[in-house]
Design a protein around this motif. Structure first.
Motif, PDB file in Angstrom:
ATOM      1  N   TRP A  66       0.866  -1.172   0.000  1.00  0.00           N
ATOM      2  CA  TRP A  66       0.000   0.000   0.000  1.00  0.00           C
ATOM      3  C   TRP A  66       0.904   1.223   0.000  1.00  0.00           C
ATOM      4  CZ3 TRP A  66      -0.128   3.628   3.984  1.00  0.00           C
ATOM      5  CH2 TRP A  66       0.510   3.267   5.171  1.00  0.00           C
ATOM      6  N   PHE A  67       0.381   2.323  -0.441  1.00  0.00           N
ATOM      7  CA  PHE A  67       1.169   3.544  -0.521  1.00  0.00           C
ATOM      8  C   PHE A  67       0.243   4.746  -0.419  1.00  0.00           C
ATOM      9  CE2 PHE A  67       0.140   2.040  -4.761  1.00  0.00           C
ATOM     10  CZ  PHE A  67      -0.455   3.150  -5.355  1.00  0.00           C
ATOM     11  N   CYS A  68       0.831   5.891  -0.116  1.00  0.00           N
ATOM     12  CA  CYS A  68       0.079   7.142  -0.105  1.00  0.00           C
ATOM     13  C   CYS A  68       0.535   7.973  -1.297  1.00  0.00           C
ATOM     14  CB  CYS A  68       0.302   7.896   1.202  1.00  0.00           C
ATOM     15  SG  CYS A  68      -0.332   7.008   2.653  1.00  0.00           S
ATOM     16  N   PHE A  69      -0.252   8.965  -1.647  1.00  0.00           N
ATOM     17  CA  PHE A  69       0.051   9.771  -2.828  1.00  0.00           C
ATOM     18  C   PHE A  69       0.913  10.974  -2.464  1.00  0.00           C
ATOM     19  CE2 PHE A  69      -3.937   7.608  -3.964  1.00  0.00           C
ATOM     20  CZ  PHE A  69      -3.467   6.901  -5.063  1.00  0.00           C
ATOM     21  N   ALA A  70       2.016  11.131  -3.193  1.00  0.00           N
ATOM     22  CA  ALA A  70       2.911  12.265  -2.990  1.00  0.00           C
ATOM     23  C   ALA A  70       2.211  13.562  -3.388  1.00  0.00           C
ATOM     24  CB  ALA A  70       4.195  12.061  -3.801  1.00  0.00           C
ATOM     25  N   ASN A  71       1.358  13.510  -4.379  1.00  0.00           N
ATOM     26  CA  ASN A  71       0.588  14.672  -4.840  1.00  0.00           C
ATOM     27  C   ASN A  71      -0.829  14.577  -4.276  1.00  0.00           C
ATOM     28  OD1 ASN A  71       0.133  12.399  -6.508  1.00  0.00           O
ATOM     29  ND2 ASN A  71      -0.418  13.674  -8.254  1.00  0.00           N
ATOM     30  N   ASP A  72      -0.915  14.663  -2.957  1.00  0.00           N
ATOM     31  CA  ASP A  72      -2.161  14.403  -2.234  1.00  0.00           C
ATOM     32  C   ASP A  72      -3.321  15.283  -2.686  1.00  0.00           C
ATOM     33  OD1 ASP A  72      -3.286  12.836   0.166  1.00  0.00           O
ATOM     34  OD2 ASP A  72      -3.864  14.906   0.597  1.00  0.00           O
ATOM     35  N   ILE A  98      -3.498   5.167 -12.373  1.00  0.00           N
ATOM     36  CA  ILE A  98      -2.213   5.103 -13.054  1.00  0.00           C
ATOM     37  C   ILE A  98      -1.238   5.964 -12.261  1.00  0.00           C
ATOM     38  CG2 ILE A  98      -0.942   5.614 -15.176  1.00  0.00           C
ATOM     39  CD1 ILE A  98      -3.627   5.227 -16.675  1.00  0.00           C
ATOM     40  N   ILE A  99      -0.103   5.351 -11.879  1.00  0.00           N
ATOM     41  CA  ILE A  99       0.959   6.083 -11.206  1.00  0.00           C
ATOM     42  C   ILE A  99       2.190   6.076 -12.109  1.00  0.00           C
ATOM     43  CG2 ILE A  99       0.084   5.604  -8.895  1.00  0.00           C
ATOM     44  CD1 ILE A  99       2.269   3.435  -8.636  1.00  0.00           C
ATOM     45  N   ASP A 100       3.076   7.066 -11.922  1.00  0.00           N
ATOM     46  CA  ASP A 100       4.287   7.047 -12.745  1.00  0.00           C
ATOM     47  C   ASP A 100       5.566   7.174 -11.930  1.00  0.00           C
ATOM     48  OD1 ASP A 100       4.367   9.721 -12.062  1.00  0.00           O
ATOM     49  OD2 ASP A 100       4.487  10.449 -14.114  1.00  0.00           O
ATOM     50  N   THR A 101       5.461   7.309 -10.650  1.00  0.00           N
ATOM     51  CA  THR A 101       6.643   7.235  -9.788  1.00  0.00           C
ATOM     52  C   THR A 101       6.263   6.447  -8.547  1.00  0.00           C
ATOM     53  OG1 THR A 101       6.133   9.316  -8.652  1.00  0.00           O
ATOM     54  CG2 THR A 101       7.599   9.450 -10.554  1.00  0.00           C
ATOM     55  N   TYR A 102       7.247   5.797  -7.965  1.00  0.00           N
ATOM     56  CA  TYR A 102       7.019   5.005  -6.769  1.00  0.00           C
ATOM     57  C   TYR A 102       8.280   5.048  -5.939  1.00  0.00           C
ATOM     58  CZ  TYR A 102       5.160   1.353  -3.806  1.00  0.00           C
ATOM     59  OH  TYR A 102       4.666   0.663  -2.736  1.00  0.00           O
ATOM     60  N   GLN A 103       8.128   5.403  -4.668  1.00  0.00           N
ATOM     61  CA  GLN A 103       9.268   5.454  -3.769  1.00  0.00           C
ATOM     62  C   GLN A 103       8.980   4.574  -2.560  1.00  0.00           C
ATOM     63  OE1 GLN A 103      10.426   9.371  -2.554  1.00  0.00           O
ATOM     64  NE2 GLN A 103      12.264   8.641  -1.563  1.00  0.00           N
ATOM     65  N   PRO A 104       9.659   3.420  -2.486  1.00  0.00           N
ATOM     66  CA  PRO A 104       9.430   2.541  -1.344  1.00  0.00           C
ATOM     67  C   PRO A 104      10.055   3.120  -0.075  1.00  0.00           C
ATOM     68  CG  PRO A 104      11.132   1.630  -2.756  1.00  0.00           C
ATOM     69  CD  PRO A 104      10.604   2.857  -3.442  1.00  0.00           C
ATOM     70  N   ARG A 116       3.195   8.889  -7.153  1.00  0.00           N
ATOM     71  CA  ARG A 116       2.537  10.050  -7.749  1.00  0.00           C
ATOM     72  C   ARG A 116       1.399   9.566  -8.626  1.00  0.00           C
ATOM     73  NH1 ARG A 116       2.226  13.983 -11.860  1.00  0.00           N
ATOM     74  NH2 ARG A 116       3.283  12.716 -13.393  1.00  0.00           N
ATOM     75  N   LEU A 117       0.189  10.027  -8.320  1.00  0.00           N
ATOM     76  CA  LEU A 117      -0.983   9.668  -9.116  1.00  0.00           C
ATOM     77  C   LEU A 117      -0.999  10.516 -10.389  1.00  0.00           C
ATOM     78  CD1 LEU A 117      -3.663   8.087  -9.337  1.00  0.00           C
ATOM     79  CD2 LEU A 117      -4.753   9.985  -8.133  1.00  0.00           C
ATOM     80  N   VAL A 118      -1.086   9.841 -11.529  1.00  0.00           N
ATOM     81  CA  VAL A 118      -1.131  10.528 -12.825  1.00  0.00           C
ATOM     82  C   VAL A 118      -2.573  10.721 -13.261  1.00  0.00           C
ATOM     83  CG1 VAL A 118      -0.508  10.366 -15.266  1.00  0.00           C
ATOM     84  CG2 VAL A 118       1.088   9.592 -13.517  1.00  0.00           C
TER      85      VAL A 118
END
Length: 132
Positions: A66-72, A98-104, A116-118
């Motif tokens: 699971w992850f949260c959005f950087a561009n909330d 659709i996301i285009d970046t992911y930072q674990p 980041r949600l696109v």
């Protein structure tokens, strides 16, 4: 990336861009109960279906993906998350995103992966999360 380079960079600076956008099905949630607010704040987060966990560029882990959005703020608009209400503890809905970046998040302690949600291909009507 070899382990020595990973160690030199430090886990907090690791950034793994995917080769292309990632399409995920799952459920977003924005929780406003006291525990969630202490751990992740008012962020909108997303849990992909288990069959799609392998699409995420993250190390194999024993915990759920699971992850949260950087561009909330943008994620809230795209997912049409309702405003916070006093009679519930947040919102959730099924969605295809659709996301285009992911930072674990690779450090010890409290933290979470970020993406980041696109765009949003589809999103269901949100359901209120009952307070316990």
């Amino acid at each position: 990336m070899n382990l020595a380079l990973l160690f030199l960079l430090g886990a907090s600076q690791l950034y793994i861009p995917p080769e292309k956008p990632i399409v995920l099905d799952g459920q977003y949630s924005q929780r406003s109960d006291e525990t969630s607010l202490q751990l992740i704040g008012e962020r909108v987060c997303f849990a992909p279906v288990k069959a799609q966990w392998g699409r995420l560029p993250r190390p194999a882990a024993t915990h759920d993906a699971w992850f949260c959005f950087a561009n909330d703020a943008e994620a809230r608009k795209l997912l049409r998350v309702p405003a916070r209400q006093l009679d519930n503890c947040g919102w959730q809905a099924r969605a295809r995103i659709i996301i285009d970046t992911y930072q674990p998040y690779l450090q010890e302690g409290d933290g979470n992966d970020m993406a980041r949600l696109v765009s949003v291909d589809k999103v269901a009507q949100p359901n209120a999360i009952a307070c316990e």
